[in-house]
Design a protein around this motif. Structure first.
Motif, PDB file in Angstrom:
ATOM      1  N   SER A 186       0.833  -1.212   0.000  1.00  0.00           N
ATOM      2  CA  SER A 186       0.000   0.000   0.000  1.00  0.00           C
ATOM      3  C   SER A 186       0.862   1.253   0.000  1.00  0.00           C
ATOM      4  O   SER A 186       0.448   2.302  -0.503  1.00  0.00           O
ATOM      5  CB  SER A 186      -0.929   0.012   1.215  1.00  0.00           C
ATOM      6  OG  SER A 186      -0.194   0.047   2.430  1.00  0.00           O
ATOM      7  N   GLU A 187       2.084   1.149   0.530  1.00  0.00           N
ATOM      8  CA  GLU A 187       2.993   2.296   0.556  1.00  0.00           C
ATOM      9  C   GLU A 187       3.307   2.799  -0.856  1.00  0.00           C
ATOM     10  O   GLU A 187       3.589   3.976  -1.055  1.00  0.00           O
ATOM     11  CB  GLU A 187       4.313   1.915   1.245  1.00  0.00           C
ATOM     12  CG  GLU A 187       4.158   1.462   2.681  1.00  0.00           C
ATOM     13  CD  GLU A 187       3.889  -0.027   2.817  1.00  0.00           C
ATOM     14  OE1 GLU A 187       4.290  -0.592   3.843  1.00  0.00           O
ATOM     15  OE2 GLU A 187       3.279  -0.628   1.906  1.00  0.00           O
ATOM     16  N   HIS A 188       3.268   1.885  -1.822  1.00  0.00           N
ATOM     17  CA  HIS A 188       3.592   2.247  -3.205  1.00  0.00           C
ATOM     18  C   HIS A 188       2.401   2.836  -3.959  1.00  0.00           C
ATOM     19  O   HIS A 188       2.540   3.193  -5.135  1.00  0.00           O
ATOM     20  CB  HIS A 188       4.090   1.011  -3.968  1.00  0.00           C
ATOM     21  CG  HIS A 188       5.452   0.542  -3.553  1.00  0.00           C
ATOM     22  ND1 HIS A 188       6.568   1.352  -3.601  1.00  0.00           N
ATOM     23  CD2 HIS A 188       5.879  -0.657  -3.089  1.00  0.00           C
ATOM     24  CE1 HIS A 188       7.625   0.662  -3.189  1.00  0.00           C
ATOM     25  NE2 HIS A 188       7.241  -0.542  -2.872  1.00  0.00           N
ATOM     26  N   MET A 189       1.247   2.934  -3.322  1.00  0.00           N
ATOM     27  CA  MET A 189       0.044   3.435  -3.987  1.00  0.00           C
ATOM     28  C   MET A 189      -0.026   4.953  -3.851  1.00  0.00           C
ATOM     29  O   MET A 189      -0.023   5.485  -2.739  1.00  0.00           O
ATOM     30  CB  MET A 189      -1.205   2.811  -3.365  1.00  0.00           C
ATOM     31  CG  MET A 189      -1.173   1.302  -3.246  1.00  0.00           C
ATOM     32  SD  MET A 189      -1.313   0.464  -4.839  1.00  0.00           S
ATOM     33  CE  MET A 189      -1.240  -1.254  -4.300  1.00  0.00           C
ATOM     34  N   ALA A 190      -0.113   5.632  -4.981  1.00  0.00           N
ATOM     35  CA  ALA A 190      -0.179   7.092  -4.951  1.00  0.00           C
ATOM     36  C   ALA A 190      -1.489   7.575  -4.341  1.00  0.00           C
ATOM     37  O   ALA A 190      -1.520   8.563  -3.607  1.00  0.00           O
ATOM     38  CB  ALA A 190      -0.019   7.652  -6.360  1.00  0.00           C
ATOM     39  N   ASP A 191      -2.559   6.885  -4.627  1.00  0.00           N
ATOM     40  CA  ASP A 191      -3.886   7.275  -4.131  1.00  0.00           C
ATOM     41  C   ASP A 191      -4.336   6.222  -3.118  1.00  0.00           C
ATOM     42  O   ASP A 191      -4.937   5.208  -3.476  1.00  0.00           O
ATOM     43  CB  ASP A 191      -4.867   7.358  -5.299  1.00  0.00           C
ATOM     44  CG  ASP A 191      -6.214   7.945  -4.889  1.00  0.00           C
ATOM     45  OD1 ASP A 191      -6.502   7.964  -3.679  1.00  0.00           O
ATOM     46  OD2 ASP A 191      -6.963   8.383  -5.782  1.00  0.00           O
ATOM     47  N   LYS A 192      -4.056   6.461  -1.858  1.00  0.00           N
ATOM     48  CA  LYS A 192      -4.351   5.451  -0.844  1.00  0.00           C
ATOM     49  C   LYS A 192      -5.853   5.324  -0.572  1.00  0.00           C
ATOM     50  O   LYS A 192      -6.326   4.253  -0.179  1.00  0.00           O
ATOM     51  CB  LYS A 192      -3.569   5.747   0.436  1.00  0.00           C
ATOM     52  CG  LYS A 192      -2.069   5.465   0.246  1.00  0.00           C
ATOM     53  CD  LYS A 192      -1.265   5.722   1.476  1.00  0.00           C
ATOM     54  CE  LYS A 192       0.174   5.237   1.315  1.00  0.00           C
ATOM     55  NZ  LYS A 192       0.871   5.726   0.114  1.00  0.00           N
ATOM     56  N   ALA A 193      -6.597   6.382  -0.790  1.00  0.00           N
ATOM     57  CA  ALA A 193      -8.049   6.278  -0.662  1.00  0.00           C
ATOM     58  C   ALA A 193      -8.596   5.291  -1.692  1.00  0.00           C
ATOM     59  O   ALA A 193      -9.464   4.460  -1.391  1.00  0.00           O
ATOM     60  CB  ALA A 193      -8.695   7.651  -0.838  1.00  0.00           C
ATOM     61  N   ARG A 194      -8.054   5.348  -2.889  1.00  0.00           N
ATOM     62  CA  ARG A 194      -8.503   4.425  -3.934  1.00  0.00           C
ATOM     63  C   ARG A 194      -8.019   3.004  -3.668  1.00  0.00           C
ATOM     64  O   ARG A 194      -8.691   2.030  -4.028  1.00  0.00           O
ATOM     65  CB  ARG A 194      -8.027   4.913  -5.301  1.00  0.00           C
ATOM     66  CG  ARG A 194      -8.625   4.129  -6.460  1.00  0.00           C
ATOM     67  CD  ARG A 194      -8.263   4.733  -7.789  1.00  0.00           C
ATOM     68  NE  ARG A 194      -8.686   3.879  -8.881  1.00  0.00           N
ATOM     69  CZ  ARG A 194      -8.322   4.051 -10.146  1.00  0.00           C
ATOM     70  NH1 ARG A 194      -7.530   5.064 -10.463  1.00  0.00           N
ATOM     71  NH2 ARG A 194      -8.743   3.239 -11.078  1.00  0.00           N
ATOM     72  N   PHE A 195      -6.837   2.878  -3.047  1.00  0.00           N
ATOM     73  CA  PHE A 195      -6.356   1.548  -2.660  1.00  0.00           C
ATOM     74  C   PHE A 195      -7.415   0.841  -1.815  1.00  0.00           C
ATOM     75  O   PHE A 195      -7.767  -0.322  -2.058  1.00  0.00           O
ATOM     76  CB  PHE A 195      -5.056   1.678  -1.866  1.00  0.00           C
ATOM     77  CG  PHE A 195      -4.711   0.466  -1.032  1.00  0.00           C
ATOM     78  CD1 PHE A 195      -4.165  -0.660  -1.629  1.00  0.00           C
ATOM     79  CD2 PHE A 195      -4.951   0.453   0.341  1.00  0.00           C
ATOM     80  CE1 PHE A 195      -3.867  -1.788  -0.866  1.00  0.00           C
ATOM     81  CE2 PHE A 195      -4.655  -0.653   1.110  1.00  0.00           C
ATOM     82  CZ  PHE A 195      -4.107  -1.783   0.509  1.00  0.00           C
TER      83      PHE A 195
END
Length: 283
Positions: free
Chosen positions: A140-149
């Protein structure tokens, strides 16, 4: 994109940058650590690296509470080693996603119950409501949009499904100097577009339709990972031609990650960075 209050570095950290990072450092990761691209978990410090990484998988497995026939999604599956461990003990099927072609090549040779897709989680094209369980170990750290994750995780899960996440987190009340000299460089060098806190993750997950079922801070138990990695890197620079090529080659875009090893050691020991394990239930 909701990264309010998070550690956000300057410079790009897109899915393409993450893919290059893991493709370039494929040899280094596997020779220095093995096929599990995640921390180890030391209960008493006597465990080998292999035992420690297996122990972390066991913690995730316990929180997933897998049952026969479950469909499971591994978000950021790496080489598929975690999925293989779970499949060896559970009658389930697992679909994994990775951005790295090098990782997928290894993962495709795993157990028949595992399918690895070369695909961005933000555009995963998985069926809505088709999965009983999902987990993300340090992806998840690599996700730019954590809300979308979190929104995508909720979308693919059935009601009452479970999501387990292991994540690098910003510590509580981190002084500005630690953010500047530890966390921001760790994000840049590790290709992390942002680093959230425990509170950030809990809020984003709740907004996506998850109820928190459990949280455990295991920073102390995992921090030995980076001391071992640093020692293995130093040895590799002396004995391994491929490691030297990656470390000193001018064309290696990800060689700055070497600088993060001592930063990670300090960040985990000072509390600037935490390592958290979350368990959520889909509402």
């Amino acid at each position: 994109m909701d990264n309010i209050g998070m550690i956000v570095p300057d410079g790009p950290a897109t899915a393409a940058h993450v893919a290059v990072h893991y493709d370039e450092l494929d040899i280094a990761y596997r020779r220095m650590w093995g096929d599990h691209v995640h921390h180890g978990y030391w209960r008493d410090g006597s465990e080998t690296v292999e035992q420690a990484v297996a122990a972390l998988v066991t913690l995730v497995e316990q929180r997933l509470a897998l049952k026969p026939g479950h469909k499971v999604c591994d978000i950021g599956c790496g080489y598929g080693a975690t999925a293989a461990d779970l499949l060896s003990r559970n009658d389930v099927s697992i679909v994994g996603l990775t951005l790295s072609a090098a990782q997928q090549r290894v993962a495709m040779d795993r157990d028949a119950g595992f399918k690895c897709l070369l695909r961005d989680w933000m555009d995963n094209d998985l069926e809505t409501g088709a999965y009983d369980r999902a987990y993300a170990i340090e992806s998840s750290e690599h996700m730019a949009d954590k809300a979308r994750f979190f929104a995508e995780a909720r979308r693919i899960l059935r009601p009452d499904g479970r999501l387990v996440v292991c994540a690098w987190l910003e510590g509580e009340g981190v002084p500005s100097w630690q953010a500047r000299y530890l966390l921001l460089p760790i994000c840049r060098e590790g290709r992390l577009p942002s680093m959230g806190s425990r509170a950030d993750y809990i809020e984003l997950a709740a907004n996506a339709g998850f109820a928190l079922a459990g949280y455990q801070d295991i920073s102390r138990q995992v921090r030995r990972t980076w001391s071992i990695c640093l020692m293995r890197l130093l040895k590799g620079l002396v004995t391994d031609r491929e490691i030297r090529r990656l470390a000193f080659g001018r064309t290696t875009q990800s060689r700055d990650f070497m600088l993060s090893l001592p930063r990670l050691i300090i960040a985990l020991r000072t509390g600037a960075m935490r390592y958290g394990m979350f368990e959520w239930k889909a509402r």
